[in-house]
Design a protein around this motif. Sequence first.
Motif, PDB file in Angstrom:
ATOM      1  N   UNK A 157       0.804  -1.229   0.000  1.00 18.37           N
ATOM      2  CA  UNK A 157       0.000   0.000   0.000  1.00 18.37           C
ATOM      3  C   UNK A 157       0.836   1.278   0.000  1.00 18.37           C
ATOM      4  N   UNK A 158       2.091   1.201  -0.415  1.00 19.43           N
ATOM      5  CA  UNK A 158       2.952   2.392  -0.394  1.00 19.43           C
ATOM      6  C   UNK A 158       2.357   3.523  -1.221  1.00 19.43           C
ATOM      7  N   UNK A 159       2.493   4.727  -0.685  1.00 17.25           N
ATOM      8  CA  UNK A 159       1.922   5.919  -1.303  1.00 17.25           C
ATOM      9  C   UNK A 159       2.768   7.118  -0.897  1.00 17.25           C
ATOM     10  N   UNK A 160       2.654   8.202  -1.629  1.00 18.78           N
ATOM     11  CA  UNK A 160       3.365   9.433  -1.291  1.00 18.78           C
ATOM     12  C   UNK A 160       2.397  10.375  -0.581  1.00 18.78           C
ATOM     13  N   UNK A 211      -3.943  17.027   3.713  1.00 15.34           N
ATOM     14  CA  UNK A 211      -2.886  16.149   3.201  1.00 15.34           C
ATOM     15  C   UNK A 211      -2.935  16.086   1.678  1.00 15.34           C
ATOM     16  N   UNK A 212      -1.758  16.144   1.069  1.00 20.23           N
ATOM     17  CA  UNK A 212      -1.616  15.985  -0.383  1.00 20.23           C
ATOM     18  C   UNK A 212      -1.083  14.574  -0.626  1.00 20.23           C
ATOM     19  N   UNK A 213      -1.959  13.722  -1.131  1.00 19.16           N
ATOM     20  CA  UNK A 213      -1.640  12.315  -1.343  1.00 19.16           C
ATOM     21  C   UNK A 213      -1.451  12.092  -2.836  1.00 19.16           C
ATOM     22  N   UNK A 214      -0.407  11.335  -3.191  1.00 21.03           N
ATOM     23  CA  UNK A 214      -0.158  11.049  -4.614  1.00 21.03           C
ATOM     24  C   UNK A 214       0.052   9.565  -4.822  1.00 21.03           C
ATOM     25  N   UNK A 215      -0.460   9.086  -5.941  1.00 18.07           N
ATOM     26  CA  UNK A 215      -0.179   7.713  -6.311  1.00 18.07           C
ATOM     27  C   UNK A 215       1.329   7.588  -6.540  1.00 18.07           C
ATOM     28  N   UNK A 216       1.814   6.371  -6.451  1.00 17.40           N
ATOM     29  CA  UNK A 216       3.249   6.150  -6.506  1.00 17.40           C
ATOM     30  C   UNK A 216       3.579   5.094  -7.558  1.00 17.40           C
TER      31      UNK A 216
END
Length: 100
Positions: free
Chosen positions: A67-70, A88-93
């Motif tokens: 489930x790693x994510x940025x 929070x600013x979440x980005x796909x990785x």
Amino acid sequence: MRTPLELADAHPGPAFTVTLDGREIEALPGQTVAAALWSAGVTSWRTTRGEGRPRGVFCGIGVCFDCLITVNDRPNQRACLVPVHPGDAIRTQEGTGHDD
């Protein structure tokens, strides 16, 4: 049909907004990043290094690293463990999350 919040008799605080790749997602206090994404209908947020296969939550307890994510420009965060916070600013990785 009762919602999960009703079944658990949960009374979280007010919802807030985070972003996933610029798209606004609603989250609740106490949720992990993975729970917020699941609630928004997102089940995959990273791709593997070699073949670019989609990944999301597998174990849900921080053991497997699927489930790693940025989050807020920090790559390789385990979405199943990281609490989500307002703004929070979440980005796909992709792959390792670092410029290769």
